[in-house]
Design a protein around this motif. Sequence first.
Motif, PDB file in Angstrom:
ATOM      1  N   SER A  21      18.387   7.618 -10.670  1.00  0.00           N
ATOM      2  CA  SER A  21      17.981   8.635 -11.631  1.00  0.00           C
ATOM      3  C   SER A  21      17.192   9.750 -10.956  1.00  0.00           C
ATOM      4  CB  SER A  21      17.136   7.995 -12.737  1.00  0.00           C
ATOM      5  OG  SER A  21      16.622   8.984 -13.613  1.00  0.00           O
ATOM      6  N   THR A  22      17.298  10.943 -11.506  1.00  0.00           N
ATOM      7  CA  THR A  22      16.481  12.077 -11.057  1.00  0.00           C
ATOM      8  C   THR A  22      15.548  12.557 -12.158  1.00  0.00           C
ATOM      9  OG1 THR A  22      18.245  13.620 -11.682  1.00  0.00           O
ATOM     10  CG2 THR A  22      18.212  12.859  -9.387  1.00  0.00           C
ATOM     11  N   THR A  23      15.468  11.795 -13.231  1.00  0.00           N
ATOM     12  CA  THR A  23      14.577  12.125 -14.348  1.00  0.00           C
ATOM     13  C   THR A  23      13.304  11.303 -14.222  1.00  0.00           C
ATOM     14  OG1 THR A  23      16.451  12.580 -15.810  1.00  0.00           O
ATOM     15  CG2 THR A  23      14.321  12.199 -16.848  1.00  0.00           C
ATOM     16  N   ARG A  24      12.212  11.972 -13.938  1.00  0.00           N
ATOM     17  CA  ARG A  24      10.952  11.273 -13.681  1.00  0.00           C
ATOM     18  C   ARG A  24      10.391  10.675 -14.967  1.00  0.00           C
ATOM     19  NH1 ARG A  24       5.975  13.734 -10.072  1.00  0.00           N
ATOM     20  NH2 ARG A  24       4.444  12.075 -10.473  1.00  0.00           N
ATOM     21  N   THR A  25       9.891   9.429 -14.877  1.00  0.00           N
ATOM     22  CA  THR A  25       9.348   8.747 -16.055  1.00  0.00           C
ATOM     23  C   THR A  25       7.850   8.513 -15.967  1.00  0.00           C
ATOM     24  OG1 THR A  25       9.881   6.604 -15.067  1.00  0.00           O
ATOM     25  CG2 THR A  25      11.517   7.574 -16.571  1.00  0.00           C
ATOM     26  N   GLY A  26       7.231   8.731 -14.803  1.00  0.00           N
ATOM     27  CA  GLY A  26       5.797   8.494 -14.683  1.00  0.00           C
ATOM     28  C   GLY A  26       5.350   8.492 -13.242  1.00  0.00           C
ATOM     29  N   THR A  27       4.185   7.843 -12.990  1.00  0.00           N
ATOM     30  CA  THR A  27       3.568   7.895 -11.668  1.00  0.00           C
ATOM     31  C   THR A  27       2.939   6.553 -11.310  1.00  0.00           C
ATOM     32  OG1 THR A  27       3.035  10.244 -11.959  1.00  0.00           O
ATOM     33  CG2 THR A  27       1.818   9.056 -10.252  1.00  0.00           C
ATOM     34  N   LEU A  28       3.118   6.153 -10.054  1.00  0.00           N
ATOM     35  CA  LEU A  28       2.388   5.031  -9.473  1.00  0.00           C
ATOM     36  C   LEU A  28       1.358   5.624  -8.521  1.00  0.00           C
ATOM     37  CD1 LEU A  28       2.332   1.860  -9.187  1.00  0.00           C
ATOM     38  CD2 LEU A  28       3.657   2.209  -7.085  1.00  0.00           C
ATOM     39  N   TYR A  29       0.080   5.367  -8.790  1.00  0.00           N
ATOM     40  CA  TYR A  29      -0.980   5.980  -7.994  1.00  0.00           C
ATOM     41  C   TYR A  29      -1.017   5.423  -6.570  1.00  0.00           C
ATOM     42  CZ  TYR A  29      -2.906   7.859 -12.361  1.00  0.00           C
ATOM     43  OH  TYR A  29      -3.089   8.517 -13.542  1.00  0.00           O
ATOM     44  N   ALA A  30      -1.499   6.259  -5.641  1.00  0.00           N
ATOM     45  CA  ALA A  30      -1.682   5.820  -4.258  1.00  0.00           C
ATOM     46  C   ALA A  30      -2.696   4.693  -4.206  1.00  0.00           C
ATOM     47  CB  ALA A  30      -2.144   6.996  -3.406  1.00  0.00           C
ATOM     48  N   GLY A  31      -2.482   3.748  -3.275  1.00  0.00           N
ATOM     49  CA  GLY A  31      -3.391   2.613  -3.137  1.00  0.00           C
ATOM     50  C   GLY A  31      -2.613   1.314  -3.041  1.00  0.00           C
ATOM     51  N   THR A  32      -3.259   0.211  -3.388  1.00  0.00           N
ATOM     52  CA  THR A  32      -2.623  -1.101  -3.350  1.00  0.00           C
ATOM     53  C   THR A  32      -1.992  -1.390  -4.700  1.00  0.00           C
ATOM     54  OG1 THR A  32      -4.218  -1.904  -1.713  1.00  0.00           O
ATOM     55  CG2 THR A  32      -2.960  -3.555  -2.925  1.00  0.00           C
ATOM     56  N   ASN A  33      -0.698  -1.683  -4.681  1.00  0.00           N
ATOM     57  CA  ASN A  33       0.067  -1.910  -5.915  1.00  0.00           C
ATOM     58  C   ASN A  33       0.968  -3.123  -5.738  1.00  0.00           C
ATOM     59  OD1 ASN A  33      -0.423   0.738  -7.542  1.00  0.00           O
ATOM     60  ND2 ASN A  33       0.105   1.457  -5.495  1.00  0.00           N
TER      61      ASN A  33
ATOM     62  N   ASP B 171       0.845  -1.194   0.000  1.00  0.00           N
ATOM     63  CA  ASP B 171       0.000   0.000   0.000  1.00  0.00           C
ATOM     64  C   ASP B 171       0.878   1.241   0.000  1.00  0.00           C
ATOM     65  OD1 ASP B 171      -2.292  -1.502   0.067  1.00  0.00           O
ATOM     66  OD2 ASP B 171      -2.565  -1.347   2.237  1.00  0.00           O
ATOM     67  N   THR B 172       0.551   2.192  -0.853  1.00  0.00           N
ATOM     68  CA  THR B 172       1.269   3.471  -0.896  1.00  0.00           C
ATOM     69  C   THR B 172       0.318   4.581  -0.466  1.00  0.00           C
ATOM     70  OG1 THR B 172       0.760   3.628  -3.271  1.00  0.00           O
ATOM     71  CG2 THR B 172       2.900   2.742  -2.662  1.00  0.00           C
ATOM     72  N   PHE B 173       0.840   5.536   0.334  1.00  0.00           N
ATOM     73  CA  PHE B 173      -0.025   6.564   0.924  1.00  0.00           C
ATOM     74  C   PHE B 173      -0.211   7.780   0.028  1.00  0.00           C
ATOM     75  CE2 PHE B 173       3.185   9.669   1.894  1.00  0.00           C
ATOM     76  CZ  PHE B 173       4.356   8.944   2.139  1.00  0.00           C
ATOM     77  N   ALA B 174       0.574   7.872  -1.047  1.00  0.00           N
ATOM     78  CA  ALA B 174       0.468   9.023  -1.957  1.00  0.00           C
ATOM     79  C   ALA B 174       0.940   8.582  -3.342  1.00  0.00           C
ATOM     80  CB  ALA B 174       1.317  10.190  -1.452  1.00  0.00           C
ATOM     81  N   ASP B 175       0.598   9.386  -4.350  1.00  0.00           N
ATOM     82  CA  ASP B 175       1.114   9.102  -5.688  1.00  0.00           C
ATOM     83  C   ASP B 175       2.640   9.162  -5.655  1.00  0.00           C
ATOM     84  OD1 ASP B 175      -1.488  10.857  -7.619  1.00  0.00           O
ATOM     85  OD2 ASP B 175      -1.502   8.984  -6.470  1.00  0.00           O
TER      86      ASP B 175
END
Length: 271
Positions: A199-211, A186-190
């Motif tokens: 890396s410091t170059t962002r490639t996308g997002t994992l949404y908050a919730g169960t992953n 479980d993640t508490f935030a995106d």
Amino acid sequence: MPLRRLLSVLLTGALGVMGLVGLTATPAHAAPNFKAPYPCGQQWTYSHHSAEVRLALDFVRSDGGATSGAPVLASASGTAYRYYEAGGAGNYVVVDHGGGWKTYYFHLAAYSIGHGQGVAQGQQIGTTGSTGASSGAHLHYEQLYNGVGQTISINGASLAPYPGSYHQKYLTSDNGCSGGGRYWVDTFADAPGYGSPTSTTRTGTLYAGTNYVFCKVWGREIRDGAGNYNHWWLRTDLDVGPANQYVSAYYLSRWGNDQARDNNGTVVPDC
């Protein structure tokens, strides 16, 4: 028999023999789609030397992770058999893929399967070590057809010509990338995703919730103003962005500093 007729018969016979030789030299059963014998995302370097038999390659890890103890995965599905040879291969596994095709994995530190066990592609069969006649941790790997060593191919692409020493050629694995062990967290935030743990170059997002996540790697620190921090990075498939990226374990809901556990409390394994 006229000379011209005799020459014709001899030539026809010779061509027939040549055709049979060519036929027996070509595998009657196509090779499985072999994948690298180590986990998804890991980069290893490989080499070959004259003492190696059956067109073998030796692999050592080259992405900063440890070679010793690294998981060894089945290159393709089949039936796995365990063996030991004190003065040579040490602990080793042979996977019979059917149709005359086998793969060999030498010098293992430990086995992860039973003798005669069926295995899936990407399933762990052992851990990398230095047992037998070995001067250091590495994975000796072979592909055989009807007992004859073949030039090693991964994902249908030949690795020839073989290099004579390490750090000339490299191979990044995609074995198990689309399957294998998944750990639910479980993640508490995106969580922002990155292509690597440094890396410091962002490639996308994992949404908050169960992953789900696959494994963890030590990387750059993520810290907030309240003193919470984490150096572990989790390989996962992003909700927005490419697959097999990394998010910081800082975003896990249930665990503290420098911990990377799933919702059951199981430590997420190293990649």
